[in-house]
Design an enzyme around this catalytic site. Structure first.
Site, PDB file in Angstrom:
ATOM      1  N   TYR A 126      68.075  46.822  78.179  1.00  0.00           N
ATOM      2  CA  TYR A 126      67.969  47.957  79.086  1.00  0.00           C
ATOM      3  C   TYR A 126      69.188  48.039  80.008  1.00  0.00           C
ATOM      4  O   TYR A 126      69.740  46.999  80.410  1.00  0.00           O
ATOM      5  CB  TYR A 126      66.714  47.840  79.955  1.00  0.00           C
ATOM      6  CG  TYR A 126      65.430  48.297  79.305  1.00  0.00           C
ATOM      7  CD1 TYR A 126      65.417  48.945  78.075  1.00  0.00           C
ATOM      8  CD2 TYR A 126      64.209  48.088  79.938  1.00  0.00           C
ATOM      9  CE1 TYR A 126      64.236  49.365  77.488  1.00  0.00           C
ATOM     10  CE2 TYR A 126      63.012  48.507  79.355  1.00  0.00           C
ATOM     11  CZ  TYR A 126      63.044  49.147  78.136  1.00  0.00           C
ATOM     12  OH  TYR A 126      61.865  49.558  77.553  1.00  0.00           O
ATOM     13  N   TYR A 169      58.160  44.010  90.116  1.00  0.00           N
ATOM     14  CA  TYR A 169      58.372  43.723  88.698  1.00  0.00           C
ATOM     15  C   TYR A 169      59.798  43.238  88.451  1.00  0.00           C
ATOM     16  O   TYR A 169      60.029  42.330  87.651  1.00  0.00           O
ATOM     17  CB  TYR A 169      58.083  44.962  87.859  1.00  0.00           C
ATOM     18  CG  TYR A 169      58.321  44.766  86.378  1.00  0.00           C
ATOM     19  CD1 TYR A 169      57.683  43.727  85.686  1.00  0.00           C
ATOM     20  CD2 TYR A 169      59.161  45.610  85.660  1.00  0.00           C
ATOM     21  CE1 TYR A 169      57.891  43.544  84.320  1.00  0.00           C
ATOM     22  CE2 TYR A 169      59.372  45.428  84.293  1.00  0.00           C
ATOM     23  CZ  TYR A 169      58.735  44.394  83.634  1.00  0.00           C
ATOM     24  OH  TYR A 169      58.954  44.212  82.284  1.00  0.00           O
ATOM     25  N   ARG A 179      61.690  34.984  85.926  1.00  0.00           N
ATOM     26  CA  ARG A 179      61.358  34.683  84.541  1.00  0.00           C
ATOM     27  C   ARG A 179      62.618  34.406  83.727  1.00  0.00           C
ATOM     28  O   ARG A 179      62.700  33.389  83.025  1.00  0.00           O
ATOM     29  CB  ARG A 179      60.572  35.845  83.924  1.00  0.00           C
ATOM     30  CG  ARG A 179      60.391  35.723  82.417  1.00  0.00           C
ATOM     31  CD  ARG A 179      59.426  36.734  81.835  1.00  0.00           C
ATOM     32  NE  ARG A 179      59.816  38.129  82.017  1.00  0.00           N
ATOM     33  CZ  ARG A 179      59.174  39.163  81.448  1.00  0.00           C
ATOM     34  NH1 ARG A 179      58.121  38.940  80.686  1.00  0.00           N
ATOM     35  NH2 ARG A 179      59.576  40.404  81.659  1.00  0.00           N
ATOM     36  N   GLU A 223      49.356  51.766  78.764  1.00  0.00           N
ATOM     37  CA  GLU A 223      50.097  50.804  77.947  1.00  0.00           C
ATOM     38  C   GLU A 223      49.100  50.138  77.007  1.00  0.00           C
ATOM     39  O   GLU A 223      47.948  49.887  77.378  1.00  0.00           O
ATOM     40  CB  GLU A 223      50.783  49.756  78.825  1.00  0.00           C
ATOM     41  CG  GLU A 223      51.527  48.685  78.050  1.00  0.00           C
ATOM     42  CD  GLU A 223      52.376  47.786  78.943  1.00  0.00           C
ATOM     43  OE1 GLU A 223      53.112  48.338  79.797  1.00  0.00           O
ATOM     44  OE2 GLU A 223      52.284  46.553  78.814  1.00  0.00           O
ATOM     45  N   ARG A 227      59.712  43.311  71.074  1.00  0.00           N
ATOM     46  CA  ARG A 227      58.660  44.318  70.954  1.00  0.00           C
ATOM     47  C   ARG A 227      57.440  43.788  70.211  1.00  0.00           C
ATOM     48  O   ARG A 227      56.316  44.247  70.437  1.00  0.00           O
ATOM     49  CB  ARG A 227      59.200  45.550  70.237  1.00  0.00           C
ATOM     50  CG  ARG A 227      60.330  46.257  70.968  1.00  0.00           C
ATOM     51  CD  ARG A 227      59.884  46.831  72.287  1.00  0.00           C
ATOM     52  NE  ARG A 227      60.975  47.549  72.957  1.00  0.00           N
ATOM     53  CZ  ARG A 227      60.915  48.015  74.188  1.00  0.00           C
ATOM     54  NH1 ARG A 227      59.817  47.834  74.908  1.00  0.00           N
ATOM     55  NH2 ARG A 227      61.940  48.638  74.720  1.00  0.00           N
TER      56      ARG A 227
END
Length: 345
Positions: A208, A148, A155, A332, A221
């Site tokens: 983060y 990830y 990305r 999730e 979000r």
């Protein structure tokens, strides 16, 4: 390459349907604008699928996107991206086989997003509304760096190269681990930029700490989009049991589900402050990703207890087997909903 399809249709709308009802829409030879399928066949060109096991009792489903007022639909390819557009909205799909490509995940993610941004430029639909990312073995080690985190490297680099907002203003998105298939990206774009929404209970993902990887995840979000005809869409990114930036309720899938619902409610409340529409948790069309299939009933029980078994969110939910982006997360939920209203100025 472009292929034009004459179609009588105007503004964007979405409906969650069974596979049979989705396919029946194309029986007259004129397919809907596009769809995102869950457990659906790979052979339906206008319905790219999420290659994950469906855990819901109602089987394969699809979110069917359609437009009204368009003169025609065009389908085409840009590099490795396949897409359909009416000139205002675009739904695209990218699939890359890591074994065949002989490249690392960071390189493949960079390549995929590079062609994604080229697609938006070529099709004249410059603004991403929503992205869905699926990658095999999301929590596995990829040569010293979790896969990830490798994906996030590629990305974000593509966002930077394309001059795209990788922090404030990033689109809504999710990233899940599938158990088979390829690196798969699905994306919705349009003519106008959506309005990003953050969760006051959480640190923005793009803020983060570095303990979560050398590059932060690139998404907001949620996002608000004017989809026409007096309607606003709320696209909610993958949401889990995180408060601040830390996972809550380790090992307890029921409490993680309850925390996830609290986060969804907080995002909806933040979104409602930005619109004249009224969104509610109970009205969401959601996809629930469950790490362990044996937890599905427990997750469903929490949702039905919180909202009522007859709430649209409970009745229409699609449950899929998938790994979450953190190995300590068990569930999730991502979602969308549409309500009448406009953006507050």
């Amino acid at each position: 390459m472009r292929v034009q399809d004459d179609i009588s249709s105007s503004h964007l709308r979405v409906e969650r349907l069974s596979l049979a009802d989705s396919v029946a829409l194309a029986t007259d030879g004129k397919a809907p604008f596009a769809a995102l399928g869950y457990g659906t066949p790979h052979s339906v060109a206008w319905m790219p699928t999420v290659n994950a096991r469906v855990l819901s009792s109602h089987g394969a489903m699809a979110d069917v996107w359609d437009v009204t007022g368009a003169q025609h639909i065009e389908s085409g390819t840009t590099g490795i991206a396949r897409w359909r557009t009416d000139g205002h909205w675009l739904l695209g799909a990218i699939d890359l086989d890591e074994a065949a490509e002989k490249q690392g995940l960071a390189e493949l993610a960079h390549r995929a997003y590079r062609d994604l941004f080229k697609t938006l430029e070529q099709a004249g639909t410059p603004h991403l509304q929503r992205i869905w990312n699926y990658l095999p073995q999301i929590n596995a080690d990829g040569g010293g760096l979790e896969r990830y985190r490798q994906f996030n490297l590629g990305r974000q680099e593509a966002f930077f190269e394309a001059g795209r907002a990788a922090f404030e203003g990033a689109p809504a998105a999710c990233a899940l681990g599938i158990h088979q298939g390829m690196l798969s990206i699905r994306f919705l774009a349009g003519q106008a930029a959506p309005l990003p929404v953050e969760n006051p209970r959480q640190v923005s993902a793009y803020r983060y700490p570095e303990t979560y990887g050398p590059r932060s995840p690139t998404f907001s979000r949620a996002a608000l989009s004017d989809i026409g005809d007096g309607n606003i869409a709320l696209f909610i990114s993958g949401t889990a049991s995180i408060v601040g930036h830390e996972t809550q309720h380790h090992g307890d899938v029921q409490e993680q589900t309850r925390e996830t619902l609290r986060n969804l409610a907080a995002v909806i409340a933040a979104a409602n402050e930005r619109v004249t529409a009224i969104f509610s948790l109970a009205e969401l069309d959601c996809v629930v990703y469950v790490r362990h299939p044996s937890d599905t009933d427990a997750v469903r029980d929490v949702i039905e207890s919180a909202l009522g078994a007859d709430a649209p969110m409970a009745r229409h939910a699609v449950y899929l087997e998938a790994d979450i982006c953190r190995s300590d997360l068990l569930v999730e939920i991502e979602a969308h909903t549409v309500a009448a209203g406009g953006l507050r100025v």
